[in-house]
Write an enzyme that holds these catalytic residues in place. Structure first.
Site, mmCIF file in Angstrom:
data_model
loop_
_atom_site.group_PDB
_atom_site.id
_atom_site.type_symbol
_atom_site.label_atom_id
_atom_site.label_comp_id
_atom_site.label_asym_id
_atom_site.label_seq_id
_atom_site.Cartn_x
_atom_site.Cartn_y
_atom_site.Cartn_z
ATOM 1 N N THR A 44 5.703 -96.764 53.939
ATOM 2 C CA THR A 44 5.209 -96.762 55.316
ATOM 3 C C THR A 44 5.381 -95.382 55.918
ATOM 4 O O THR A 44 6.488 -94.849 55.945
ATOM 5 C CB THR A 44 5.970 -97.784 56.187
ATOM 6 O OG1 THR A 44 7.372 -97.473 56.181
ATOM 7 C CG2 THR A 44 5.751 -99.193 55.697
ATOM 8 N N ASN A 46 5.971 -93.216 58.825
ATOM 9 C CA ASN A 46 6.499 -93.394 60.175
ATOM 10 C C ASN A 46 5.913 -92.330 61.105
ATOM 11 O O ASN A 46 5.790 -91.175 60.715
ATOM 12 C CB ASN A 46 8.027 -93.282 60.163
ATOM 13 C CG ASN A 46 8.685 -94.417 59.407
ATOM 14 O OD1 ASN A 46 8.378 -94.651 58.236
ATOM 15 N ND2 ASN A 46 9.582 -95.125 60.058
ATOM 16 N N GLU A 103 5.547 -97.885 61.893
ATOM 17 C CA GLU A 103 5.394 -97.600 60.468
ATOM 18 C C GLU A 103 4.018 -98.065 60.016
ATOM 19 O O GLU A 103 3.633 -99.195 60.277
ATOM 20 C CB GLU A 103 6.442 -98.367 59.657
ATOM 21 C CG GLU A 103 7.870 -98.056 60.036
ATOM 22 C CD GLU A 103 8.851 -98.778 59.133
ATOM 23 O OE1 GLU A 103 8.616 -98.804 57.904
ATOM 24 O OE2 GLU A 103 9.825 -99.331 59.659
HETATM 25 P P1 ADP Z 1 10.382 -93.170 54.940
HETATM 26 O O1 ADP Z 1 11.607 -93.994 55.169
HETATM 27 O O2 ADP Z 1 10.638 -91.681 54.992
HETATM 28 O O3 ADP Z 1 9.261 -93.559 55.867
HETATM 29 P P2 ADP Z 1 8.973 -94.618 52.832
HETATM 30 O O4 ADP Z 1 9.631 -95.209 51.633
HETATM 31 O O5 ADP Z 1 8.532 -95.582 53.905
HETATM 32 O O6 ADP Z 1 9.926 -93.491 53.428
HETATM 33 O O7 ADP Z 1 7.729 -93.763 52.326
HETATM 34 C C1 ADP Z 1 6.857 -93.216 53.287
HETATM 35 C C2 ADP Z 1 6.128 -91.980 52.834
HETATM 36 O O8 ADP Z 1 5.388 -92.247 51.638
HETATM 37 C C3 ADP Z 1 5.109 -91.552 53.853
HETATM 38 O O9 ADP Z 1 5.664 -90.712 54.859
HETATM 39 C C4 ADP Z 1 4.074 -90.823 53.011
HETATM 40 O O10 ADP Z 1 4.394 -89.440 52.931
HETATM 41 C C5 ADP Z 1 4.207 -91.470 51.634
HETATM 42 N N1 ADP Z 1 3.110 -92.386 51.255
HETATM 43 C C6 ADP Z 1 2.508 -92.401 50.047
HETATM 44 N N2 ADP Z 1 1.555 -93.339 49.974
HETATM 45 C C7 ADP Z 1 1.527 -93.953 51.194
HETATM 46 C C8 ADP Z 1 0.723 -95.009 51.744
HETATM 47 N N3 ADP Z 1 -0.230 -95.621 51.020
HETATM 48 N N4 ADP Z 1 0.962 -95.390 53.029
HETATM 49 C C9 ADP Z 1 1.925 -94.776 53.753
HETATM 50 N N5 ADP Z 1 2.716 -93.781 53.298
HETATM 51 C C10 ADP Z 1 2.532 -93.348 52.012
HETATM 52 MG MG MG Z 2 8.597 -95.549 56.154
#
Ligand code: ADP
Ligand code: MG
Length: 175
Positions: A44, A46, A103
């Protein structure tokens, strides 16, 4: 708790979104709070809650996302485009659940992360409230159903047409 029973295939009127939808929200992709969304297979992106319309309550929403990846000097395709999305609005456990969080899971497979990129959202409707889950499997199952509902809902003519809205591709001069 999460209610049992079948969920709808689409949400919102077939004739198109009704006010206050579509609702605009944009922001830069920031680091989340490491809940392990990526480990669930559902990363997600953010974004800050500034500008989140006040009528948006906690829950799951769907709509269109316009993404412009931060220019890192590389010319290869980093995934810019317009995609369907599901969005979760909740409370950020990092700030004792006193600060909201937004998110966005973009329904697309990206070659790499895109932190720092700009995201324009057109929120087309509400899917469901947030529930407490008894298991990771139940959570993933519901999110996958949210994704199906979002895709089916956005296929409808009036919703599909809004994909062309210039708001989605209007980005700050330099990001
Ligand atoms: P965080 O806790 O930093 O938000 P996440 O595990 O939720 O980490 O991963 C989010 C990150 O993954 C996003 O900020 C983006 O850079 C990357 N990402 C890759 N593919 C996607 C997708 N399909 N949708 C949203 N984010 C994605
Ligand atoms: Mg996230």
């Amino acid at each position: 708790m999460r209610p049992t029973g079948p969920r709808p295939d689409t949400v919102g009127p077939d004739s198109g979104p009704e006010p206050p939808y579509p609702a605009q929200l944009s922001g830069e992709v920031i680091a989340g709070f490491g809940r392990g969304s990526k480990e669930l297979g559902i990363p997600t992106a953010n974004i800050p809650t500034e500008g989140l319309p006040t009528f948006i309550e906690s829950g799951i929403y769907y709509g269109w996302a316009g993404l412009k990846t931060k220019d890192c000097g590389s010319s290869s395709d980093k995934g810019d485009g317009i995609f369907p999305m599901v969005m979760s609005v909740g409370w950020n456990p990092f700030y004792k659940n006193e600060v909201r969080s937004v998110e966005v899971h973009i329904i697309h497979k990206f070659p790499q992360d895109f932190y720092g990129s700009h995201l324009n959202l057109l929120i087309m409707g509400y899917i469901r409230p947030e529930f407490d889950y008894v298991s990771k499997e139940a959570l993933i199952e519901d999110i996958n159903k949210d994704i199906d509902i979002a895709l089916k809902s956005l296929e409808r003519g009036p919703y599909a047409a809004i994909r062309e809205d210039p708001y989605l591709v209007t980005f700050p001069e330099k990001s």
